[in-house]
Design a protein around this motif. Structure first.
Motif, mmCIF file in Angstrom:
data_model
loop_
_atom_site.group_PDB
_atom_site.id
_atom_site.type_symbol
_atom_site.label_atom_id
_atom_site.label_comp_id
_atom_site.label_asym_id
_atom_site.label_seq_id
_atom_site.Cartn_x
_atom_site.Cartn_y
_atom_site.Cartn_z
ATOM 1 N N GLY A 51 40.856 36.279 28.109
ATOM 2 C CA GLY A 51 40.849 37.513 28.896
ATOM 3 C C GLY A 51 40.749 37.231 30.383
ATOM 4 N N LEU A 52 39.880 36.309 30.745
ATOM 5 C CA LEU A 52 39.737 35.937 32.153
ATOM 6 C C LEU A 52 41.019 35.302 32.672
ATOM 7 C CD1 LEU A 52 38.123 35.528 34.761
ATOM 8 C CD2 LEU A 52 37.205 33.422 33.745
ATOM 9 N N GLY A 53 41.601 34.411 31.895
ATOM 10 C CA GLY A 53 42.835 33.748 32.316
ATOM 11 C C GLY A 53 43.992 34.718 32.454
ATOM 12 N N ALA A 54 44.117 35.627 31.483
ATOM 13 C CA ALA A 54 45.194 36.615 31.549
ATOM 14 C C ALA A 54 45.023 37.529 32.757
ATOM 15 C CB ALA A 54 45.227 37.433 30.261
ATOM 16 N N CYS A 55 43.802 37.981 32.997
ATOM 17 C CA CYS A 55 43.538 38.836 34.151
ATOM 18 C C CYS A 55 43.869 38.093 35.447
ATOM 19 C CB CYS A 55 42.087 39.305 34.148
ATOM 20 S SG CYS A 55 41.695 40.427 35.509
ATOM 21 N N THR A 56 43.487 36.836 35.521
ATOM 22 C CA THR A 56 43.776 36.023 36.709
ATOM 23 C C THR A 56 45.276 35.902 36.922
ATOM 24 O OG1 THR A 56 41.730 34.759 36.383
ATOM 25 C CG2 THR A 56 43.421 33.770 37.788
ATOM 26 N N ALA A 57 46.005 35.522 35.877
ATOM 27 C CA ALA A 57 47.448 35.314 35.996
ATOM 28 C C ALA A 57 48.166 36.610 36.365
ATOM 29 C CB ALA A 57 47.999 34.741 34.693
ATOM 30 N N ILE A 58 47.798 37.702 35.715
ATOM 31 C CA ILE A 58 48.448 38.984 35.980
ATOM 32 C C ILE A 58 48.151 39.452 37.404
ATOM 33 C CG2 ILE A 58 48.420 41.441 35.379
ATOM 34 C CD1 ILE A 58 47.968 40.453 32.410
ATOM 35 N N VAL A 93 41.282 26.457 36.833
ATOM 36 C CA VAL A 93 42.213 25.663 37.636
ATOM 37 C C VAL A 93 43.573 26.353 37.596
ATOM 38 C CG1 VAL A 93 43.288 23.402 37.975
ATOM 39 C CG2 VAL A 93 40.963 23.556 37.028
ATOM 40 N N LEU A 94 44.126 26.609 38.777
ATOM 41 C CA LEU A 94 45.423 27.280 38.907
ATOM 42 C C LEU A 94 46.512 26.258 39.186
ATOM 43 C CD1 LEU A 94 44.339 30.177 41.303
ATOM 44 C CD2 LEU A 94 44.254 30.125 38.800
ATOM 45 N N HIS A 95 47.660 26.455 38.547
ATOM 46 C CA HIS A 95 48.818 25.584 38.750
ATOM 47 C C HIS A 95 50.047 26.457 38.959
ATOM 48 C CE1 HIS A 95 46.720 22.020 37.046
ATOM 49 N NE2 HIS A 95 46.168 22.907 36.244
ATOM 50 N N LEU A 108 45.632 32.817 47.315
ATOM 51 C CA LEU A 108 45.623 32.996 45.864
ATOM 52 C C LEU A 108 44.251 32.656 45.275
ATOM 53 C CD1 LEU A 108 49.123 31.577 44.878
ATOM 54 C CD2 LEU A 108 48.400 33.994 44.890
ATOM 55 N N LEU A 109 43.611 31.621 45.799
ATOM 56 C CA LEU A 109 42.272 31.264 45.328
ATOM 57 C C LEU A 109 41.270 32.370 45.659
ATOM 58 C CD1 LEU A 109 42.266 27.473 46.255
ATOM 59 C CD2 LEU A 109 42.342 28.446 43.936
ATOM 60 N N VAL A 111 42.003 35.594 46.007
ATOM 61 C CA VAL A 111 42.334 36.715 45.128
ATOM 62 C C VAL A 111 41.815 36.444 43.716
ATOM 63 C CG1 VAL A 111 44.248 37.991 44.058
ATOM 64 C CG2 VAL A 111 44.299 37.476 46.514
ATOM 65 N N ALA A 112 41.958 35.222 43.235
ATOM 66 C CA ALA A 112 41.464 34.870 41.894
ATOM 67 C C ALA A 112 39.969 35.149 41.775
ATOM 68 C CB ALA A 112 41.760 33.402 41.584
ATOM 69 N N GLY A 113 39.246 34.945 42.852
ATOM 70 C CA GLY A 113 37.806 35.194 42.848
ATOM 71 C C GLY A 113 37.438 36.664 42.846
ATOM 72 N N LYS A 114 38.441 37.537 42.970
ATOM 73 C CA LYS A 114 38.172 38.977 43.038
ATOM 74 C C LYS A 114 38.871 39.767 41.940
ATOM 75 C CE LYS A 114 37.733 38.747 48.039
ATOM 76 N NZ LYS A 114 38.298 39.142 49.331
ATOM 77 N N THR A 115 39.392 39.098 40.921
ATOM 78 C CA THR A 115 40.073 39.838 39.860
ATOM 79 C C THR A 115 39.064 40.702 39.107
ATOM 80 O OG1 THR A 115 39.807 38.189 38.103
ATOM 81 C CG2 THR A 115 41.715 37.932 39.575
ATOM 82 N N PRO A 116 39.523 41.767 38.461
ATOM 83 C CA PRO A 116 38.589 42.657 37.771
ATOM 84 C C PRO A 116 37.703 41.964 36.739
ATOM 85 C CG PRO A 116 40.726 43.714 37.986
ATOM 86 C CD PRO A 116 40.898 42.296 38.459
ATOM 87 N N VAL A 117 38.271 41.106 35.910
ATOM 88 C CA VAL A 117 37.453 40.434 34.884
ATOM 89 C C VAL A 117 36.520 39.418 35.532
ATOM 90 C CG1 VAL A 117 37.510 38.983 32.811
ATOM 91 C CG2 VAL A 117 39.100 40.894 33.037
ATOM 92 N N THR A 118 36.973 38.740 36.576
ATOM 93 C CA THR A 118 36.095 37.813 37.301
ATOM 94 C C THR A 118 34.874 38.558 37.819
ATOM 95 O OG1 THR A 118 37.945 36.409 37.980
ATOM 96 C CG2 THR A 118 35.916 36.252 39.284
ATOM 97 N N ARG A 119 35.115 39.684 38.463
ATOM 98 C CA ARG A 119 33.991 40.460 39.011
ATOM 99 C C ARG A 119 33.054 40.957 37.923
ATOM 100 N NH1 ARG A 119 36.266 43.907 44.163
ATOM 101 N NH2 ARG A 119 36.115 42.150 45.595
ATOM 102 N N THR A 120 33.608 41.407 36.807
ATOM 103 C CA THR A 120 32.766 41.874 35.707
ATOM 104 C C THR A 120 31.871 40.748 35.208
ATOM 105 O OG1 THR A 120 34.379 43.542 35.031
ATOM 106 C CG2 THR A 120 32.764 42.860 33.373
#
Length: 138
Positions: A51-58, A93-95, A108-109, A111-120
């Motif tokens: 879920g975290l990875g999908a939220c990050t990628a999307i 880790v982002l590639h 991008l790094l 933004v990744a730190g602020k995704t909805p699932v990251t924040r939750t």
């Protein structure tokens, strides 16, 4: 509060196998054989990372599209670690195979730190648990 996601989990076989219904999707969760399960599906922490990875990628794909950046193939690799004291850390880790500048990567790094699932996950969520009044329908 407004519901943004729902899931229903029901026992479905031997040991720890459970059926999950979320939206129009059917999934299976289980534990690995080493933990007493049948390995019929991902374990709960696997779903958490997925879920975290999908939220990050999307989220990163949406951001890049808005900026007109080409991300090419985006890959998010995640590992959940716990120590003996119970402290938990997730490594992400982002590639990308696109030729992104250092400035683009930095953004991008961020933004990744602020995704909805990251924040939750970082802020935590209140979990209210109660007994249901009746047995769930099959």
């Amino acid at each position: 509060m407004k519901a943004i996601s729902t899931a229903r989990v029901c026992s479905d076989g031997p040991h720890y196998r459970h059926r999950i219904r979320t939206g129009e999707h059917d999934l299976i969760a289980d534990e690995p054989v080493a933990a007493g399960g049948q390995d019929a599906g991902p374990a709960p922490y696997d779903y958490l990372l997925a879920g975290l990875g999908a939220c990050t990628a999307i989220t990163l794909r949406m951001y890049a599209e808005k900026k007109g950046w080409e991300l090419g193939e985006l890959r998010v690799e995640l590992t959940l670690l716990k120590n003996r004291e119970g402290d938990t850390r997730i490594e992400r880790v982002l590639h990308s195979d696109a030729g992104l500048s250092e400035e683009q990567w930095q953004r991008l790094l961020e933004v990744a730190g602020k995704t909805p699932v990251t924040r939750t996950l970082q802020e935590g969520a209140t979990i209210d648990t109660r007994r249901g009044d009746e047995a769930p329908a099959a």
